[in-house]
Scaffold this motif. Structure first.
Motif, PDB file in Angstrom:
ATOM      1  N   PRO A 118     -10.173  44.742  15.680  1.00 41.48           N
ATOM      2  CA  PRO A 118     -10.302  44.574  17.129  1.00 41.48           C
ATOM      3  C   PRO A 118      -9.619  45.716  17.883  1.00 41.48           C
ATOM      4  O   PRO A 118      -8.854  46.475  17.287  1.00 41.48           O
ATOM      5  CB  PRO A 118      -9.591  43.247  17.393  1.00 41.48           C
ATOM      6  N   PRO A 119      -9.889  45.823  19.177  1.00 45.75           N
ATOM      7  CA  PRO A 119      -9.201  46.849  19.964  1.00 45.75           C
ATOM      8  C   PRO A 119      -7.682  46.694  19.840  1.00 45.75           C
ATOM      9  O   PRO A 119      -7.165  45.575  19.874  1.00 45.75           O
ATOM     10  CB  PRO A 119      -9.660  46.566  21.403  1.00 45.75           C
ATOM     11  N   TYR A 120      -6.985  47.802  19.672  1.00 52.42           N
ATOM     12  CA  TYR A 120      -5.534  47.752  19.494  1.00 52.42           C
ATOM     13  C   TYR A 120      -4.816  47.180  20.712  1.00 52.42           C
ATOM     14  O   TYR A 120      -3.711  46.688  20.598  1.00 52.42           O
ATOM     15  CB  TYR A 120      -4.995  49.148  19.197  1.00 52.42           C
ATOM     16  N   ASN A 121      -5.453  47.218  21.882  1.00 51.21           N
ATOM     17  CA  ASN A 121      -4.793  46.726  23.086  1.00 51.21           C
ATOM     18  C   ASN A 121      -5.005  45.224  23.313  1.00 51.21           C
ATOM     19  O   ASN A 121      -4.637  44.697  24.352  1.00 51.21           O
ATOM     20  CB  ASN A 121      -5.231  47.518  24.317  1.00 51.21           C
ATOM     21  N   GLU A 149      -6.962  44.920  10.983  1.00 49.21           N
ATOM     22  CA  GLU A 149      -6.360  46.208  11.309  1.00 49.21           C
ATOM     23  C   GLU A 149      -5.783  46.129  12.715  1.00 49.21           C
ATOM     24  O   GLU A 149      -6.408  45.595  13.633  1.00 49.21           O
ATOM     25  CB  GLU A 149      -7.405  47.333  11.236  1.00 49.21           C
ATOM     26  N   HIS A 150      -4.569  46.667  12.872  1.00 41.49           N
ATOM     27  CA  HIS A 150      -3.913  46.661  14.183  1.00 41.49           C
ATOM     28  C   HIS A 150      -2.879  47.781  14.243  1.00 41.49           C
ATOM     29  O   HIS A 150      -2.612  48.446  13.239  1.00 41.49           O
ATOM     30  CB  HIS A 150      -3.277  45.294  14.469  1.00 41.49           C
ATOM     31  N   SER A 151      -2.301  47.966  15.412  1.00 37.70           N
ATOM     32  CA  SER A 151      -1.290  49.014  15.568  1.00 37.70           C
ATOM     33  C   SER A 151       0.061  48.500  15.084  1.00 37.70           C
ATOM     34  O   SER A 151       0.259  47.303  14.897  1.00 37.70           O
ATOM     35  CB  SER A 151      -1.182  49.443  17.038  1.00 37.70           C
ATOM     36  N   LYS A 152       0.988  49.414  14.930  1.00 37.82           N
ATOM     37  CA  LYS A 152       2.334  49.047  14.479  1.00 37.82           C
ATOM     38  C   LYS A 152       3.089  48.240  15.539  1.00 37.82           C
ATOM     39  O   LYS A 152       4.129  47.668  15.254  1.00 37.82           O
ATOM     40  CB  LYS A 152       3.118  50.301  14.100  1.00 37.82           C
ATOM     41  N   HIS A 153       2.549  48.156  16.746  1.00 37.09           N
ATOM     42  CA  HIS A 153       3.190  47.407  17.825  1.00 37.09           C
ATOM     43  C   HIS A 153       2.793  45.929  17.819  1.00 37.09           C
ATOM     44  O   HIS A 153       3.283  45.161  18.633  1.00 37.09           O
ATOM     45  CB  HIS A 153       2.846  48.036  19.181  1.00 37.09           C
ATOM     46  N   THR A 154       1.899  45.549  16.930  1.00 34.52           N
ATOM     47  CA  THR A 154       1.449  44.156  16.827  1.00 34.52           C
ATOM     48  C   THR A 154       1.965  43.584  15.520  1.00 34.52           C
ATOM     49  O   THR A 154       1.899  44.241  14.480  1.00 34.52           O
ATOM     50  CB  THR A 154      -0.098  44.097  16.840  1.00 34.52           C
ATOM     51  N   SER A 155       2.462  42.369  15.561  1.00 35.57           N
ATOM     52  CA  SER A 155       2.929  41.699  14.350  1.00 35.57           C
ATOM     53  C   SER A 155       2.142  40.416  14.146  1.00 35.57           C
ATOM     54  O   SER A 155       2.030  39.599  15.059  1.00 35.57           O
ATOM     55  CB  SER A 155       4.420  41.377  14.452  1.00 35.57           C
ATOM     56  N   LEU A 156       1.605  40.251  12.953  1.00 32.87           N
ATOM     57  CA  LEU A 156       0.838  39.054  12.627  1.00 32.87           C
ATOM     58  C   LEU A 156       1.509  38.239  11.521  1.00 32.87           C
ATOM     59  O   LEU A 156       0.922  37.313  10.973  1.00 32.87           O
ATOM     60  CB  LEU A 156      -0.586  39.437  12.208  1.00 32.87           C
ATOM     61  N   LYS A 166       0.336  46.444   5.066  1.00 33.89           N
ATOM     62  CA  LYS A 166       0.523  47.836   4.644  1.00 33.89           C
ATOM     63  C   LYS A 166       0.344  48.716   5.868  1.00 33.89           C
ATOM     64  O   LYS A 166      -0.571  48.512   6.660  1.00 33.89           O
ATOM     65  CB  LYS A 166      -0.527  48.229   3.587  1.00 33.89           C
ATOM     66  N   SER A 167       1.209  49.716   6.005  1.00 34.09           N
ATOM     67  CA  SER A 167       1.149  50.628   7.148  1.00 34.09           C
ATOM     68  C   SER A 167       0.759  52.023   6.698  1.00 34.09           C
ATOM     69  O   SER A 167       1.233  52.508   5.654  1.00 34.09           O
ATOM     70  CB  SER A 167       2.517  50.715   7.825  1.00 34.09           C
ATOM     71  N   TYR A 168      -0.074  52.658   7.495  1.00 41.93           N
ATOM     72  CA  TYR A 168      -0.516  54.027   7.247  1.00 41.93           C
ATOM     73  C   TYR A 168      -0.503  54.747   8.580  1.00 41.93           C
ATOM     74  O   TYR A 168      -1.428  54.590   9.375  1.00 41.93           O
ATOM     75  CB  TYR A 168      -1.923  54.045   6.625  1.00 41.93           C
ATOM     76  N   GLY A 169       0.569  55.483   8.845  1.00 40.29           N
ATOM     77  CA  GLY A 169       0.714  56.130  10.140  1.00 40.29           C
ATOM     78  C   GLY A 169       0.812  55.065  11.211  1.00 40.29           C
ATOM     79  O   GLY A 169       1.603  54.125  11.111  1.00 40.29           O
ATOM     80  N   GLY A 170      -0.019  55.146  12.245  1.00 37.14           N
ATOM     81  CA  GLY A 170      -0.024  54.151  13.309  1.00 37.14           C
ATOM     82  C   GLY A 170      -0.898  52.946  12.999  1.00 37.14           C
ATOM     83  O   GLY A 170      -0.968  52.006  13.782  1.00 37.14           O
ATOM     84  N   ASN A 171      -1.595  52.969  11.858  1.00 32.15           N
ATOM     85  CA  ASN A 171      -2.489  51.873  11.471  1.00 32.15           C
ATOM     86  C   ASN A 171      -1.754  50.895  10.560  1.00 32.15           C
ATOM     87  O   ASN A 171      -1.033  51.307   9.659  1.00 32.15           O
ATOM     88  CB  ASN A 171      -3.704  52.382  10.696  1.00 32.15           C
TER      89      ASN A 171
END
Length: 181
Positions: A118-121, A149-156, A166-171
């Motif tokens: 979904p959109p990161y925002n 998939e989401h940004s590092k600013h979202t926690s699920l 798993k994190s890959y850069g900002g993804n």
């Protein structure tokens, strides 16, 4: 964007600039597919690609031999582009033009992998609604996996059935599975 592996390896796909998308980066996509490859045989699975956008993830599955792929996106331009690309490469991709949440509320089916980008925002409650609807409607097969998939600013991590991320850069990819008894 390019296809990383399989029958269409190294093929570049150029999406129209006017599509409202943010394709998964090649680095993140390659890492994601390494995880999937360790858990599944691509030619034996069914895939649901939510917020499909350009179809980037679905093309990768098709290139690796997956023959049961469904893409859902509400943007007509995205659906049209996926259909054109799938036809050009003779990929077995079905598309559905729909709001993803409305689709999930009515969906019946069983998928081995459900991928949502979904959109990161999106607000956190919208992100959390995805696993809620997937599990409430039993859309995953017994050994299935939901990947959001989401940004590092979202926690699920607080969501039901959350397994790991798993994190890959900002993804960030958050993985959800049915708990085994």
């Amino acid at each position: 964007m390019r296809i990383i592996s399989g029958q269409y390896k190294s093929r570049k796909i150029i999406a129209p600039k006017n599509l409202p998308v943010r394709p998964t980066t090649d680095m993140a996509k390659e890492s994601l597919f390494n995880i999937i490859n360790n858990n599944y045989y691509f030619d034996d699975i069914s895939v649901l690609d939510l917020f499909a956008g350009t179809g980037n993830i679905s093309y990768e599955f098709a290139s690796r031999g997956t023959e049961n792929i469904t893409c859902v996106d509400q943007d007509f331009g995205c659906i049209k582009f996926i259909n054109q690309t799938a036809e050009k490469f003779e990929m077995p991709i079905n598309t559905i033009k729909s709001d993803v949440f409305k689709y999930l509320e009515k969906a019946t089916g069983n998928y081995d992998i459900i991928f949502a980008d979904p959109p990161y925002n999106f607000p956190d409650d919208q992100f959390l609604k995805i696993p809620e609807l997937v599990f409430a409607n039993n859309l995953l097969s017994e050994n299935g996996m939901l990947i959001v998939e989401h940004s590092k600013h979202t926690s699920l991590e607080q969501a039901t059935h959350f397994s790991y991320q798993k994190s890959y850069g900002g993804n960030v990819f958050s993985f959800f599975e049915i708990e085994s008894e």
